[in-house]
Design a protein around this motif. Structure first.
Motif, mmCIF file in Angstrom:
data_model
loop_
_atom_site.group_PDB
_atom_site.id
_atom_site.type_symbol
_atom_site.label_atom_id
_atom_site.label_comp_id
_atom_site.label_asym_id
_atom_site.label_seq_id
_atom_site.Cartn_x
_atom_site.Cartn_y
_atom_site.Cartn_z
ATOM 1 N N PRO A 166 2.101 -2.346 28.987
ATOM 2 C CA PRO A 166 3.151 -2.083 29.987
ATOM 3 C C PRO A 166 4.459 -2.795 29.647
ATOM 4 O O PRO A 166 4.883 -3.738 30.311
ATOM 5 C CB PRO A 166 2.537 -2.618 31.291
ATOM 6 C CG PRO A 166 1.573 -3.666 30.850
ATOM 7 C CD PRO A 166 1.031 -3.212 29.522
ATOM 8 N N ALA A 167 5.096 -2.345 28.574
ATOM 9 C CA ALA A 167 6.366 -2.938 28.136
ATOM 10 C C ALA A 167 7.078 -1.933 27.240
ATOM 11 O O ALA A 167 6.457 -1.010 26.707
ATOM 12 C CB ALA A 167 6.111 -4.235 27.380
ATOM 13 N N LYS A 168 8.370 -2.109 27.097
ATOM 14 C CA LYS A 168 9.175 -1.280 26.195
ATOM 15 C C LYS A 168 10.028 -2.190 25.323
ATOM 16 O O LYS A 168 10.560 -3.210 25.779
ATOM 17 C CB LYS A 168 10.107 -0.356 26.997
ATOM 18 C CG LYS A 168 9.402 0.722 27.804
ATOM 19 C CD LYS A 168 8.984 1.881 26.938
ATOM 20 C CE LYS A 168 8.449 3.033 27.789
ATOM 21 N NZ LYS A 168 8.031 4.188 26.965
ATOM 22 N N ASP A 169 10.150 -1.828 24.050
ATOM 23 C CA ASP A 169 11.043 -2.550 23.149
ATOM 24 C C ASP A 169 12.358 -1.785 23.042
ATOM 25 O O ASP A 169 12.372 -0.549 22.964
ATOM 26 C CB ASP A 169 10.417 -2.682 21.763
ATOM 27 C CG ASP A 169 9.485 -3.880 21.678
ATOM 28 O OD1 ASP A 169 9.672 -4.825 22.449
ATOM 29 O OD2 ASP A 169 8.578 -3.866 20.825
ATOM 30 N N VAL A 170 13.457 -2.527 23.019
ATOM 31 C CA VAL A 170 14.798 -1.928 22.957
ATOM 32 C C VAL A 170 15.365 -2.128 21.555
ATOM 33 O O VAL A 170 15.398 -3.245 21.036
ATOM 34 C CB VAL A 170 15.734 -2.577 24.003
ATOM 35 C CG1 VAL A 170 17.145 -2.000 23.884
ATOM 36 C CG2 VAL A 170 15.191 -2.366 25.412
ATOM 37 N N TRP A 171 15.833 -1.025 20.963
ATOM 38 C CA TRP A 171 16.426 -1.084 19.636
ATOM 39 C C TRP A 171 17.920 -1.403 19.715
ATOM 40 O O TRP A 171 18.603 -1.038 20.672
ATOM 41 C CB TRP A 171 16.251 0.247 18.906
ATOM 42 C CG TRP A 171 14.857 0.514 18.434
ATOM 43 C CD1 TRP A 171 13.906 1.246 19.067
ATOM 44 C CD2 TRP A 171 14.271 0.044 17.225
ATOM 45 N NE1 TRP A 171 12.744 1.267 18.339
ATOM 46 C CE2 TRP A 171 12.938 0.535 17.188
ATOM 47 C CE3 TRP A 171 14.730 -0.731 16.163
ATOM 48 C CZ2 TRP A 171 12.079 0.272 16.143
ATOM 49 C CZ3 TRP A 171 13.869 -0.996 15.111
ATOM 50 C CH2 TRP A 171 12.560 -0.502 15.111
ATOM 51 N N GLY A 172 18.400 -2.089 18.696
ATOM 52 C CA GLY A 172 19.823 -2.392 18.639
ATOM 53 C C GLY A 172 20.197 -2.922 17.263
ATOM 54 O O GLY A 172 19.409 -2.855 16.314
ATOM 55 N N ILE A 173 21.386 -3.434 17.172
ATOM 56 C CA ILE A 173 21.908 -3.931 15.907
ATOM 57 C C ILE A 173 22.175 -5.431 16.025
ATOM 58 O O ILE A 173 22.808 -5.895 16.986
ATOM 59 C CB ILE A 173 23.214 -3.213 15.516
ATOM 60 C CG1 ILE A 173 22.979 -1.698 15.397
ATOM 61 C CG2 ILE A 173 23.764 -3.773 14.208
ATOM 62 C CD1 ILE A 173 22.016 -1.293 14.299
ATOM 63 N N VAL A 174 21.676 -6.180 15.044
ATOM 64 C CA VAL A 174 21.990 -7.605 14.940
ATOM 65 C C VAL A 174 23.094 -7.766 13.896
ATOM 66 O O VAL A 174 23.014 -7.200 12.802
ATOM 67 C CB VAL A 174 20.735 -8.424 14.559
ATOM 68 C CG1 VAL A 174 21.126 -9.823 14.086
ATOM 69 C CG2 VAL A 174 19.795 -8.525 15.743
ATOM 70 N N MET A 175 24.107 -8.530 14.259
ATOM 71 C CA MET A 175 25.275 -8.696 13.370
ATOM 72 C C MET A 175 25.845 -10.099 13.539
ATOM 73 O O MET A 175 25.504 -10.816 14.482
ATOM 74 C CB MET A 175 26.340 -7.663 13.730
ATOM 75 C CG MET A 175 26.924 -7.875 15.121
ATOM 76 S SD MET A 175 27.788 -6.427 15.764
ATOM 77 C CE MET A 175 26.406 -5.440 16.345
#
Length: 300
Positions: free
Chosen positions: A161-170
């Motif tokens: 019961p969880a969701k991972d969020v995608w993004g950009i590390v900079m």
């Protein structure tokens, strides 16, 4: 044949006297004598040679004594095992998974189990989907945490019961750091650092290629990684921008790098999987039951 009567019979055989056995068992002598006669009638064999002060086992009585001792010992052992089961469960649970904040959910379950079964030990293995499924198939892991999309058709599984969020590390001093979110067009002209697993799927289909659209093949992917920690080091050194899941690497105020989510928002669900028809150890079975209870509670 009643189990209680077998215990009576063994007591008489041990004491060599119905009177002494009756005293030991805290029942009357006539009651004990009647029980023994009923046992002889049921078996159709004479078990004792009686005298005024003692009893001697016949050959049939000797055979019954041997078998009755085996039965009583087995029942006593079984009762002892069940009565002490919670205190004695111990062993090892092997869990593999990619880097994900959902590991917190697994850690909470492990902690709850450890409070009741302190002799259970956990062994964690980090890797991508290919690494985890290979070790699952070889029996080196009990459970694997897979980030969707992943092929789970050959496994039993639970939805975490969880969701991972995608993004950009900079780097915080990079031009894109001023933006609150990152769009596909922002990534066309920058060096990208991407997870090895999604890159293996790019020629088929995955969530990121769908999110990026038809210009996916225009991306300048300069580095692939297996562990996000290493990708963060490359970002910090100015190699490029890393496509990662949120909360995996250190982007605190003390860090030189920051995280910006993708827009439109891109999330991945997670499953914990195990081989079908797998025979679990007592420790792994306890862990699975705790996960099933905890995750079903979270989903309700």
């Amino acid at each position: 044949m009643e189990f209680r009567v077998l215990r009576y019979f063994l007591t008489v055989a041990r004491e060599g006297s119905i009177t002494k056995a009756a005293d030991f068992l805290h029942i009357t002598q006539p009651t004990l004598s009647r029980q023994l006669k009923d046992l002889e009638q049921k078996l159709g064999k004479k078990l004792f040679i009686r005298s005024s002060h003692s009893v001697i086992l016949t050959d049939e009585g000797m055979l019954l004594r041997k078998r009755a001792e085996e039965i009583v010992n087995m029942v006593d052992k079984l009762e002892a095992e069940f009565s002490s089961m919670e205190e004695t469960i111990s062993g090892d649970v092997y869990i593999g998974g990619g880097e994900t904040e959902a590991m917190k959910q697994i850690a909470r379950v492990a902690k709850d189990v450890q409070l009741r079964y302190p002799n259970i030990r956990y062994h964690l293995y980090s890797g991508n989907e290919e690494d985890i499924t290979e070790r699952l198939d070889k029996g080196l892991l009990d459970f694997g945490i897979l980030i969707q999309p992943a092929d789970i058709s050959k496994y039993n599984y639970l939805n975490i019961p969880a969701k991972d969020v995608w993004g950009i590390v900079m780097r915080k001093d990079s031009p894109l750091a001023v933006k609150e979110t990152i769009q596909a067009a922002d990534l066309l002209n920058v060096p990208l650092i991407c997870s090895r697993q999604p890159m293996k799927q790019t020629f088929s289909k995955n969530e990121f290629t769908d999110w990026f659209g038809e210009d996916f093949h225009k991306l300048n992917i300069v580095t692939t990684y297996n562990l996000a920690y290493n990708a963060a080091i490359m970002v910090d050194e100015g190699i490029g921008y890393a496509l990662v899941l949120d909360k995996i690497v250190n982007t605190s105020s003390n860090s030189n790098i920051c995280f910006r989510p993708l827009e439109p928002r891109l999330e991945s669900g997670l499953n914990i999987v195990w081989k079908k028809h797998k025979l679990f150890s007592a420790a792994a079975d306890v862990f699975l039951k705790e996960m099933q209870a905890e995750f079903s509670k979270s989903l309700n």
